[in-house]
Structure formats: structure tokens, C-alpha cells
Design an enzyme around this catalytic site. Structure first.
Site, PDB file in Angstrom:
ATOM      1  N   LYS A  91      38.620  45.022  46.812  1.00 16.76           N
ATOM      2  CA  LYS A  91      39.525  44.385  47.730  1.00 16.76           C
ATOM      3  C   LYS A  91      40.337  43.778  47.046  1.00 16.76           C
ATOM      4  O   LYS A  91      40.641  43.353  46.103  1.00 16.76           O
ATOM      5  CB  LYS A  91      38.621  42.896  47.578  1.00 16.76           C
ATOM      6  CG  LYS A  91      39.433  42.094  48.290  1.00 16.76           C
ATOM      7  CD  LYS A  91      38.113  40.753  48.415  1.00 16.76           C
ATOM      8  CE  LYS A  91      38.673  39.061  48.707  1.00 16.76           C
ATOM      9  NZ  LYS A  91      39.634  38.242  48.595  1.00 16.76           N
TER      10      LYS A  91
HETATM   11  P1  FBP Z   1      41.017  33.994  51.956  1.00 16.03           P
HETATM   12  O1  FBP Z   1      40.741  35.058  53.048  1.00 16.03           O
HETATM   13  O2  FBP Z   1      41.404  32.690  51.519  1.00 16.03           O
HETATM   14  O3  FBP Z   1      42.488  33.849  50.950  1.00 16.03           O
HETATM   15  O4  FBP Z   1      40.160  33.889  50.429  1.00 16.03           O
HETATM   16  C1  FBP Z   1      40.078  35.441  49.997  1.00 16.03           C
HETATM   17  C2  FBP Z   1      40.524  34.864  48.009  1.00 16.03           C
HETATM   18  O5  FBP Z   1      40.312  35.826  47.327  1.00 16.03           O
HETATM   19  C3  FBP Z   1      39.099  34.454  47.511  1.00 16.03           C
HETATM   20  O6  FBP Z   1      38.362  35.552  47.325  1.00 16.03           O
HETATM   21  C4  FBP Z   1      39.325  33.433  46.388  1.00 16.03           C
HETATM   22  O7  FBP Z   1      38.734  31.949  46.829  1.00 16.03           O
HETATM   23  C5  FBP Z   1      41.322  33.361  47.383  1.00 16.03           C
HETATM   24  O8  FBP Z   1      41.486  34.909  47.815  1.00 16.03           O
HETATM   25  C6  FBP Z   1      41.916  33.724  45.955  1.00 16.03           C
HETATM   26  O9  FBP Z   1      43.110  33.356  45.816  1.00 16.03           O
HETATM   27  P2  FBP Z   1      44.386  33.075  45.325  1.00 16.03           P
HETATM   28  O10 FBP Z   1      44.350  33.871  45.593  1.00 16.03           O
HETATM   29  O11 FBP Z   1      44.940  31.435  45.808  1.00 16.03           O
HETATM   30  O12 FBP Z   1      43.475  33.117  43.645  1.00 16.03           O
END
Ligand code: FBP
Length: 250
Positions: A162
Site C-alpha cells: 500500500k
Molecule cells: P486514508 O485513506 O484516510 O488516508 O487512510 C489510509 C492510511 O494509511 C491509514 O491507514 C492511516 O491511518 C493513515 O492513512 C495515515 O495517515 P498519515 O498519512 O497522516 O500518516
């Protein structure tokens, strides 16, 4: 189409609309929308099991961090549960984050390899949130640094990756290429005011050879999360265009 739901720790409860402070409510809605899997931390998966078990797949994320930490320390993910908990929850996959480029890269890699080693024994796939992030990285969406993170994820044995969307179909194709067959999923990112634009990103990712998306905020902040899931799934699974999928949220 995976729903990411680790934000209560990663960003804090202010990320959630008030109606979803009860996690079962949003989980029931995305399950209703037909999400393929939910990715969450083990304690949350346990507490909400009545809302998802038997209805969708589970990816147990075993690392996290809070934004309450001093900024430098946010470049490190901590252990957030035991691999055995994931197994007892019936996890279909496990996940862990590596911030490639962080000064704490080595510590996150130790956690990653400890999880990966056990997951291989059980035959459970390991998803790596491969995020280029660190003091020397100026632009985390730059195609070269995203490719580097993805390549490092491949070479650390990730079964699924991811990562960030690099802003265009063309650039994301380069990201997918470097994964050499390991499925690459787009990380949702900050909530967009225009959902059609978000759907266009999803379409570009799929056209570039991506395998899907892991989305949190663009679903739970959407006025109708079930329909948001349906629209995203229509692109991921049915090859619909963003414009066609957008009709499903109207
Ligand atoms: P989102 O779709 O809200 O971006 O979620 C994906 C994610 O990777 C989550 O698993 C995690 O909580 C968040 O984004 C991490 O966000 P950041 O980029 O602020 O660390």
C-alpha cells in the site's frame, strides 16, 4: 477495496464525524456497501467483531503511532498487538507500516521481519504500508521516492503493498512496474472536497495496473459511506470509469 480504520490512533478521534465515534456504526455501513476487507488494529477488530465477522475479510494491522508524539518520533511505528492475536481474530492478512527513509527505519524493519516470519509459517499474507517519509525526503509523492519505497517493500517480502498515489496514471504505472507483480494498492489520503476527483485517482490507479485501494477518510467522511464504497468498488471490480461510478453516489 479495503476500508482503512486505524485513524483513531494514527490521527486521533477528531478525524471521525461525531456519528461515527461508535466504531460499529461506520463498520456496519461499509460492510453494507460491500467492502472487501477492513484493515484495523487488533483491539478494534476484537471490540467490533459483531459488526464485521462473517461479513467481510479482516486485515489486522500490527503497528501504529499517535500524532501526540513529538514530530520526530512520528517517524516511528510501534508494536500495536501480537501476531497471535491476529491469528485468533481469524485475520485474512496482517499489515505493518515501514516509513522508508526514517531515521527509525531499522526498528520498523525489525518489527516487519518478525511479523513476516510468523505470517509465512501460517501462510498469512503480509501487507506493507510502504511510505517514503523521513528527514531527507522533500516530497513523499515524488514518483522516484515512491518507487524506491515500493522496491524496498518487494525486497522485504511484502505480499501486498500500500503506497501513495503519485498524481497521474503515467507515474503510477512506473510504481506498479517496480513492484514486479506484487499487488500495489493506493493509500486513500486526505479527504477530498470533490469525490469525483478522488474517483478519478482510483480510475488512474487501476488503469496503471494497480490492484485496488485502501481508503479511510474519503469513505468515513463521505456523507454516504455505503455509496462511496459502492462507487470505488465499481471502478476496482467492474472497470467502471470515475464518471460512471460517480452516478452511484448521487
Ligand atoms: P486514508 O485513506 O484516510 O488516508 O487512510 C489510509 C492510511 O494509511 C491509514 O491507514 C492511516 O491511518 C493513515 O492513512 C495515515 O495517515 P498519515 O498519512 O497522516 O500518516
Amino acid at each position: 477495496m479495503v476500508f482503512a480504520f486505524d485513524h483513531g490512533v494514527e490521527h486521533g478521534p477528531s478525524d471521525f464525524p461525531r456519528e461515527f465515534l461508535d466504531p460499529r456504526k461506520i463498520i456496519s455501513r461499509v460492510v453494507e456497501g460491500g467492502v472487501d476487507a477492513i484493515m484495523m488494529l487488533p483491539a478494534m477488530a476484537y471490540q467490533t467483531r459483531d459488526a464485521w465477522a462473517g461479513r467481510t475479510s479482516l486485515i489486522v494491522k500490527l503497528t501504529s503511532k499517535t500524532n501526540l508524539r513529538p514530530p520526530d518520533e512520528r517517524l516511528r511505528q510501534s508494536t500495536f498487538g501480537l501476531f497471535e492475536e491476529a491469528v485468533s481474530l481469524g485475520a485474512d492478512a496482517v499489515a505493518a507500516t515501514v516509513y522508508w527513509g526514517s531515521q527509525f527505519e531499522d526498528q520498523m524493519l525489525e518489527k516487519w521481519f518478525s511479523i513476516k516470519g510468523k505470517a509465512d509459517l501460517y501462510g498469512i499474507p503480509c501487507l506493507q504500508l510502504a511510505y517514503p517519509r523521513g528527514p531527507s525526503i522533500k516530497n513523499i509523492y515524488d514518483v522516484e521516492v515512491v518507487r524506491y519505497g515500493v522496491r524496498a517493500a518487494v525486497e522485504s517480502g511484502a505480499d501486498l503493498i500500500k503506497t501513495y498515489y503519485t498524481g497521474s496514471e503515467e507515474s503510477f504505472r512506473e510504481v506498479v512496474k517496480v513492484a514486479s507483480g506484487i499487488p500495489v494498492l493506493m493509500s486513500g489520503g486526505p479527504p477530498r472536497e470533490n469525490f469525483l476527483e478522488f474517483l478519478r485517482d482510483v480510475e488512474n490507479v487501476m488503469r496503471a495496473g494497480g490492484s485496488g485501494v485502501v481508503v479511510g477518510r474519503n469513505v468515513f467522511r463521505h456523507p454516504n459511506p455505503e455509496k462511496a464504497v459502492k462507487a470505488i468498488s465499481a471502478i476496482v471490480h467492474e472497470g467502471k470509469t470515475a464518471e460512471e461510478a460517480y452516478q452511484l453516489v448521487k
